[in-house]
Write a protein that holds these residues in place. Structure first.
Motif, PDB file in Angstrom:
ATOM      1  N   ALA A   1      33.522   6.490 -16.540  1.00  0.00           N
ATOM      2  CA  ALA A   1      34.530   6.055 -15.573  1.00  0.00           C
ATOM      3  C   ALA A   1      35.505   7.178 -15.229  1.00  0.00           C
ATOM      4  O   ALA A   1      35.969   7.902 -16.103  1.00  0.00           O
ATOM      5  N   GLY A   2      35.793   7.318 -13.934  1.00  0.00           N
ATOM      6  CA  GLY A   2      36.741   8.321 -13.471  1.00  0.00           C
ATOM      7  C   GLY A   2      36.088   9.622 -13.045  1.00  0.00           C
ATOM      8  O   GLY A   2      36.741  10.461 -12.435  1.00  0.00           O
ATOM      9  N   GLU A   3      34.822   9.784 -13.352  1.00  0.00           N
ATOM     10  CA  GLU A   3      34.149  11.046 -13.030  1.00  0.00           C
ATOM     11  C   GLU A   3      33.354  10.940 -11.730  1.00  0.00           C
ATOM     12  O   GLU A   3      32.957   9.862 -11.309  1.00  0.00           O
ATOM     13  N   THR A   4      33.139  12.110 -11.108  1.00  0.00           N
ATOM     14  CA  THR A   4      32.408  12.184  -9.843  1.00  0.00           C
ATOM     15  C   THR A   4      31.108  12.930 -10.057  1.00  0.00           C
ATOM     16  O   THR A   4      31.070  13.952 -10.746  1.00  0.00           O
ATOM     17  N   PHE A   5      30.025  12.401  -9.472  1.00  0.00           N
ATOM     18  CA  PHE A   5      28.728  13.057  -9.631  1.00  0.00           C
ATOM     19  C   PHE A   5      27.954  13.012  -8.316  1.00  0.00           C
ATOM     20  O   PHE A   5      28.358  12.329  -7.374  1.00  0.00           O
ATOM     21  N   GLY A   6      26.854  13.761  -8.275  1.00  0.00           N
ATOM     22  CA  GLY A   6      25.997  13.750  -7.080  1.00  0.00           C
ATOM     23  C   GLY A   6      25.885  15.110  -6.407  1.00  0.00           C
ATOM     24  O   GLY A   6      25.232  15.231  -5.374  1.00  0.00           O
TER      25      GLY A   6
ATOM     26  N   PHE B   1      28.365  16.627 -29.230  1.00  0.00           N
ATOM     27  CA  PHE B   1      28.201  15.489 -28.314  1.00  0.00           C
ATOM     28  C   PHE B   1      29.264  14.428 -28.572  1.00  0.00           C
ATOM     29  O   PHE B   1      29.908  13.938 -27.636  1.00  0.00           O
ATOM     30  N   LEU B   2      29.480  14.099 -29.828  1.00  0.00           N
ATOM     31  CA  LEU B   2      30.441  13.055 -30.183  1.00  0.00           C
ATOM     32  C   LEU B   2      31.869  13.486 -29.854  1.00  0.00           C
ATOM     33  O   LEU B   2      32.645  12.698 -29.309  1.00  0.00           O
ATOM     34  N   VAL B   3      32.204  14.723 -30.167  1.00  0.00           N
ATOM     35  CA  VAL B   3      33.555  15.226 -29.884  1.00  0.00           C
ATOM     36  C   VAL B   3      33.806  15.230 -28.379  1.00  0.00           C
ATOM     37  O   VAL B   3      34.856  14.792 -27.909  1.00  0.00           O
ATOM     38  N   ASP B   4      32.814  15.687 -27.612  1.00  0.00           N
ATOM     39  CA  ASP B   4      32.953  15.731 -26.155  1.00  0.00           C
ATOM     40  C   ASP B   4      33.194  14.337 -25.598  1.00  0.00           C
ATOM     41  O   ASP B   4      34.100  14.118 -24.798  1.00  0.00           O
ATOM     42  N   LEU B   5      32.387  13.384 -26.073  1.00  0.00           N
ATOM     43  CA  LEU B   5      32.508  12.007 -25.582  1.00  0.00           C
ATOM     44  C   LEU B   5      33.858  11.414 -25.972  1.00  0.00           C
ATOM     45  O   LEU B   5      34.507  10.743 -25.169  1.00  0.00           O
TER      46      LEU B   5
ATOM     47  N   GLY C   1      39.433   9.765 -24.008  1.00  0.00           N
ATOM     48  CA  GLY C   1      40.857   9.751 -24.302  1.00  0.00           C
ATOM     49  C   GLY C   1      41.211  10.140 -25.722  1.00  0.00           C
ATOM     50  O   GLY C   1      42.313   9.884 -26.171  1.00  0.00           O
ATOM     51  N   GLY C   2      40.263  10.753 -26.411  1.00  0.00           N
ATOM     52  CA  GLY C   2      40.541  11.265 -27.744  1.00  0.00           C
ATOM     53  C   GLY C   2      40.830  10.201 -28.776  1.00  0.00           C
ATOM     54  O   GLY C   2      41.519  10.428 -29.751  1.00  0.00           O
TER      55      GLY C   2
END
Lengths: 214, 214
Positions: B75-80, B144-148, B153-154
């Motif tokens: 949510a909140g991200e733009t792709f394409g 991967f987990l840290v990035d996610l 929102g940490g």
DNA sequence: CGTATCCTTGACTTTCGTCAATACTTGTGG
DNA sequence: CCACAAGTATTGACGAAAGTCAAGGATACG
């Protein structure tokens, strides 16, 4: 060992035609000796470079001391695109290299041509991901060789400006694995090593089949 | 199993606040059930999407039948973003997802904000490369987990919308290796699995140390 | 001609993939 | 409400592939 990066080699001999061509351009060609840093991680981003001759590697140092090569660029290609205000990666010459800088619009908007190049670079990064994600080292190497051959004009002979260490850091494997799999391709009659930096492709079909690009 | 992709679920319950917010926007939110394709490989590129709620995976099928997930978006991200006229990758919803389309300038020039987003996407792809290039599965998983966690929102609790198969295809490993290393982190007391899709981080320091992002 | 770097090859070890069995989750229908 | 079925996740045993360590050969440069 190569000449020290701080000394401009006197016997640098770029191809005459390319130098002549560069004189007709508004921007001068800057010469870089092998191993020279073009820009550093953390530096202010913005400048784009076009390679007139030679080859460049784009890398990043990881916390554990390992190095990831995210891209190789050869003559005719443009590099230096960044997502932020500072460089996330650093660029180094692999061999004697001639560079020109590329003009960016001042109003903050990339021209459609530059936008195209930037997005192509994104696709290249994602393609690279597909290769590094592959499990088999032999396939990775095949894709690397096919890609390089195509970028060099699809010749039957590939020129490798980079070391085995560079290739390993690019494909995510050790230099031993690179070497072993090159030997495997050689003993299978797929290619011949004219020297360690010059490869002749004997069975392109076999190589393409291994690479199985999609 | 989830509802069939062809049926719009009647009991879809997106957060009220987000729906309300979407009414004030010029573009409507389209709802997508889990597993639905948003765009296909080979389709004409151009449209950009913003995720109002839910999660999306960007993938590509390889010649050998394997699948590489090149990105997850939440949510909140733009792709394409694409480098050519046609899509090189396909996008699918992972869970129930609400999307809005994003306006692109008609004159062929991206706005500075979109240019920034596109280049960010390139950096993200190159960062992903660093992760997949790592040799150790445990480190990959930690990154991967840290990035996610950071993108969510940490929080001390991570929500995993994707399956183990998705994670494996993203990190270039099998689902068994994903599972085994999650168990390893669990028995080391680094994290706790509230359910298979919800992870509580007990020792963030240890996880960050393993990830050792740089 | 000696030295430093790069490359190749071999022996051994570790990691991860494969195959297989079992457990957990969720949705469906009796 | 419970039983069943399908998809998803975990765990174990085994083998193959790649990493590590080490030695020796090839190449370029002074």
């Amino acid at each position: 060992m190569y000449a020290s990066a701080s000394i401009i080699s006197r016997d640098l001999q770029p191809p005459r035609a390319l130098l002549a061509k560069s004189f007709t351009r508004p921007r001068p060609v800057t010469l870089h000796t092998p191993g020279t840093e073009i820009y550093a991680q953390g530096e202010t981003a913005g400048t784009l470079y076009r390679i007139e001759f030679g080859a460049v590697r784009i890398c990043r140092l990881l916390a554990d001391g390992r190095r990831q090569v995210v891209a190789f660029h050869i003559a005719g290609e443009t590099f230096g695109f960044e997502g932020g205000k500072v460089r996330s990666f650093f660029a180094e010459c692999i061999v004697s290299t001639g560079l020109t800088t590329v003009e960016i619009d001042r109003d903050g908007r990339y021209s459609p041509e530059l936008m195209e190049l930037a997005l192509k670079e994104m696709i290249r990064a994602q393609e690279h991901l597909l290769v590094v994600g592959k499990q088999c080292a032999l396939e990775k190497l095949a894709v690397f060789l096919v890609d390089l051959a195509e970028r060099q004009g699809g010749l039957g002979c590939i020129d490798l400006p980079m070391t085995r260490t560079d290739i390993g850091d690019y494909l995510g494997m050790t230099i031993e694995t690179v070497s072993r799999n090159l030997s495997k391709l050689r003993s299978a009659g797929v290619l011949r090593l004219r020297s360690s930096r010059s490869i002749e492709i004997l069975k392109p079909q076999r190589l393409y089949c291994l690479a199985s690009k999609l």
